[in-house]
Design a protein around this motif. Structure first.
Motif, PDB file in Angstrom:
ATOM      1  N   GLY A  46       0.846  -1.179   0.000  1.00 58.77           N
ATOM      2  CA  GLY A  46       0.000   0.000   0.000  1.00 58.77           C
ATOM      3  C   GLY A  46       0.884   1.232   0.000  1.00 58.77           C
ATOM      4  N   THR A  47       0.344   2.356   0.440  1.00 56.00           N
ATOM      5  CA  THR A  47       1.143   3.576   0.525  1.00 56.00           C
ATOM      6  C   THR A  47       2.345   3.372   1.434  1.00 56.00           C
ATOM      7  N   VAL A  48       2.102   2.802   2.618  1.00 56.95           N
ATOM      8  CA  VAL A  48       3.178   2.593   3.587  1.00 56.95           C
ATOM      9  C   VAL A  48       4.202   1.583   3.070  1.00 56.95           C
ATOM     10  N   GLY A  49       3.771   0.679   2.197  1.00 59.99           N
ATOM     11  CA  GLY A  49       4.689  -0.286   1.598  1.00 59.99           C
ATOM     12  C   GLY A  49       5.487   0.277   0.437  1.00 59.99           C
ATOM     13  N   GLU A  50       5.349   1.576   0.182  1.00 57.28           N
ATOM     14  CA  GLU A  50       6.095   2.281  -0.867  1.00 57.28           C
ATOM     15  C   GLU A  50       5.868   1.667  -2.246  1.00 57.28           C
ATOM     16  N   ASN A  51       4.606   1.359  -2.530  1.00 59.19           N
ATOM     17  CA  ASN A  51       4.242   0.772  -3.815  1.00 59.19           C
ATOM     18  C   ASN A  51       4.855   1.524  -4.986  1.00 59.19           C
ATOM     19  N   GLY A  52       4.727   2.848  -4.959  1.00 61.52           N
ATOM     20  CA  GLY A  52       5.196   3.650  -6.074  1.00 61.52           C
ATOM     21  C   GLY A  52       6.697   3.717  -6.229  1.00 61.52           C
ATOM     22  N   VAL A  74      -3.235 -15.892   7.460  1.00 60.20           N
ATOM     23  CA  VAL A  74      -4.152 -14.758   7.383  1.00 60.20           C
ATOM     24  C   VAL A  74      -4.266 -14.362   5.915  1.00 60.20           C
ATOM     25  N   PRO A  75      -5.269 -13.579   5.541  1.00 60.75           N
ATOM     26  CA  PRO A  75      -5.355 -13.105   4.154  1.00 60.75           C
ATOM     27  C   PRO A  75      -4.205 -12.148   3.825  1.00 60.75           C
ATOM     28  N   VAL A  76      -3.699 -12.262   2.607  1.00 58.24           N
ATOM     29  CA  VAL A  76      -2.677 -11.350   2.096  1.00 58.24           C
ATOM     30  C   VAL A  76      -3.291 -10.578   0.934  1.00 58.24           C
ATOM     31  N   ILE A  77      -3.325  -9.260   1.086  1.00 62.12           N
ATOM     32  CA  ILE A  77      -3.987  -8.379   0.123  1.00 62.12           C
ATOM     33  C   ILE A  77      -2.950  -7.451  -0.492  1.00 62.12           C
ATOM     34  N   ALA A  78      -3.031  -7.271  -1.802  1.00 64.27           N
ATOM     35  CA  ALA A  78      -2.054  -6.454  -2.520  1.00 64.27           C
ATOM     36  C   ALA A  78      -2.632  -5.098  -2.882  1.00 64.27           C
ATOM     37  N   GLY A  79      -1.863  -4.045  -2.628  1.00 71.09           N
ATOM     38  CA  GLY A  79      -2.244  -2.723  -3.085  1.00 71.09           C
ATOM     39  C   GLY A  79      -2.082  -2.603  -4.590  1.00 71.09           C
ATOM     40  N   VAL A  80      -3.063  -1.997  -5.248  1.00 70.13           N
ATOM     41  CA  VAL A  80      -3.028  -1.779  -6.701  1.00 70.13           C
ATOM     42  C   VAL A  80      -3.051  -0.277  -6.932  1.00 70.13           C
ATOM     43  N   ALA A  81      -1.910   0.275  -7.317  1.00 68.26           N
ATOM     44  CA  ALA A  81      -1.783   1.738  -7.420  1.00 68.26           C
ATOM     45  C   ALA A  81      -0.979   2.109  -8.663  1.00 68.26           C
ATOM     46  N   GLU A  82      -1.405   1.589  -9.796  1.00 60.75           N
ATOM     47  CA  GLU A  82      -0.685   1.855 -11.042  1.00 60.75           C
ATOM     48  C   GLU A  82      -1.158   3.164 -11.674  1.00 60.75           C
ATOM     49  N   ASN A  83      -0.343   3.702 -12.566  1.00 54.35           N
ATOM     50  CA  ASN A  83      -0.693   4.960 -13.209  1.00 54.35           C
ATOM     51  C   ASN A  83      -1.765   4.783 -14.280  1.00 54.35           C
ATOM     52  N   ARG A  84      -1.662   3.702 -15.051  1.00 53.14           N
ATOM     53  CA  ARG A  84      -2.591   3.455 -16.145  1.00 53.14           C
ATOM     54  C   ARG A  84      -3.568   2.345 -15.771  1.00 53.14           C
ATOM     55  N   THR A  85      -4.781   2.469 -16.231  1.00 50.16           N
ATOM     56  CA  THR A  85      -5.777   1.442 -15.962  1.00 50.16           C
ATOM     57  C   THR A  85      -5.334   0.095 -16.507  1.00 50.16           C
ATOM     58  N   ALA A  86      -4.755   0.063 -17.695  1.00 44.32           N
ATOM     59  CA  ALA A  86      -4.297  -1.203 -18.290  1.00 44.32           C
ATOM     60  C   ALA A  86      -3.230  -1.855 -17.422  1.00 44.32           C
ATOM     61  N   ASP A  87      -2.315  -1.041 -16.877  1.00 47.15           N
ATOM     62  CA  ASP A  87      -1.273  -1.594 -16.009  1.00 47.15           C
ATOM     63  C   ASP A  87      -1.874  -2.118 -14.713  1.00 47.15           C
ATOM     64  N   ALA A  88      -2.881  -1.432 -14.180  1.00 43.28           N
ATOM     65  CA  ALA A  88      -3.543  -1.898 -12.957  1.00 43.28           C
ATOM     66  C   ALA A  88      -4.226  -3.240 -13.200  1.00 43.28           C
ATOM     67  N   CYS A  89      -4.842  -3.412 -14.362  1.00 40.97           N
ATOM     68  CA  CYS A  89      -5.480  -4.685 -14.690  1.00 40.97           C
ATOM     69  C   CYS A  89      -4.449  -5.801 -14.802  1.00 40.97           C
ATOM     70  N   ARG A  90      -3.348  -5.520 -15.463  1.00 41.82           N
ATOM     71  CA  ARG A  90      -2.287  -6.525 -15.602  1.00 41.82           C
ATOM     72  C   ARG A  90      -1.725  -6.904 -14.236  1.00 41.82           C
ATOM     73  N   TYR A  91      -1.541  -5.918 -13.395  1.00 40.30           N
ATOM     74  CA  TYR A  91      -1.036  -6.163 -12.039  1.00 40.30           C
ATOM     75  C   TYR A  91      -2.033  -7.001 -11.241  1.00 40.30           C
TER      76      TYR A  91
END
Length: 299
Positions: A46-52, A74-91
């Motif tokens: 997420g933000t705290v995980g320095e995704n960018g 426990v559940p492991v959830i991934a932050g999705v914070a890409e610049n482009r919608t296509a990249d977010a979908c691929r991620y």
């Protein structure tokens, strides 16, 4: 694994070596400690995980390592914070292939989308996989506001199951419920609104300072769930000065510094972020020392 959307989900830091390379061994040690402390889920990158600040391949490597280490505890959830919608979908597709349990989806970064564009972004990413999604609203940081009316518009998206509300306006939780009923599970996304959010119906929180004080944060949530509000207020008041750090533009540096000061990891961040220095550092050090000197005990 299916996600029980309740309790404390730390926004896990990504630990680096002095050369800014990822310290996978330190990350594993930190995640194991969080699990031993009783957290209910993990938000990776997420933000705290320095995704960018991570490359595409680094992100996949961090997620793969976390998923393998946690091994279904426990559940492991991934932050999705890409610049482009296509990249977010691929991620998102890659996260599903890696076996992640869910996604925390943000608006597209850099460009400040309007409501129509933002709805289209979310619909497209939500349709990229069958993974359950926690929508992350943080207009204070990212400049895009997902208003309660927008969530009502997105209510037909079956994989959108939860909302991390970080607008700094706790009234939003009630507005969302009044518009959508019990359609969404509500999560607090701001450390220093945790108690207030729980009172208004949030069933969990994505938490930053839990990286340094996970047991205390889990205990606070337990007290809230049990309706032991006087005890919860005492613990909350002790923690709130540190919780305020989560609302600063420097939340990543601050949280990593607190984590370092309690002996739980490096404060190293990737440039352009820099570690906290001077009077600002002394202020955080004094705050943490006071917290440790007055650390509460609980059974």
């Amino acid at each position: 694994m299916s996600i029980n959307w309740r309790g404390v989900f730390p926004a896990v830091t990504t630990l680096f070596k002095d050369d800014e390379s990822i310290d996978f061994a330190a990350n594993a040690k930190h995640v194991e400690w969080l699990l031993e402390s009783g957290v209910h889920g993990l938000i990776m990158l997420g933000t705290v995980g320095e995704n960018g600040s991570l490359s595409a391949s680094e992100k996949r490597d961090v997620l793969k390592a976390a998923k393998e280490l946690v091994a279904g505890r426990v559940p492991v959830i991934a932050g999705v914070a890409e610049n482009r919608t296509a990249d977010a979908c691929r991620y998102a597709e890659d996260c599903a292939a890696l076996g992640l349990d869910g996604l925390m989806v943000l608006p597209g970064m850099i460009y400040k989308a309007d409501t129509r564009e933002n709805v289209q972004h979310f619909r497209t990413v939500l349709n990229a996989t069958d993974l359950p999604v926690l929508a992350y609203n943080n207009p204070m940081v990212y400049g895009v506001d997902i208003k309660p009316e927008t969530f009502a518009e997105l209510a037909d998206q079956k994989t959108l199951v939860a909302i991390k509300e970080s607008s700094d306006d706790v009234r939003r939780l009630t507005d969302i419920v009044n518009l959508t009923g019990d359609r969404f599970t509500l999560f607090c996304g701001v450390d220093d609104l945790m108690l207030e959010s729980g009172l208004l119906g949030a069933t969990g929180c994505v938490h930053g300072i839990a990286n340094a004080f996970p047991a205390e944060t889990v205990q606070l949530w337990k007290l809230m769930e049990e309706g032991r509000w006087a005890e919860a207020r005492t613990l909350y008041r002790w923690a709130t000065p540190m919780y305020h750090l989560d609302t600063s533009p420097k939340l990543v540096q601050y949280i990593k510094l607190v984590q370092h000061l309690v002996g739980r990891g490096s404060e190293m961040v990737r440039a352009p972020r820099l570690t906290i220095a001077g009077e600002e550092r002394a202020w955080v050090e004094a705050m943490v020392k006071h917290a440790l000197d007055h650390r509460p005990t609980f059974g």
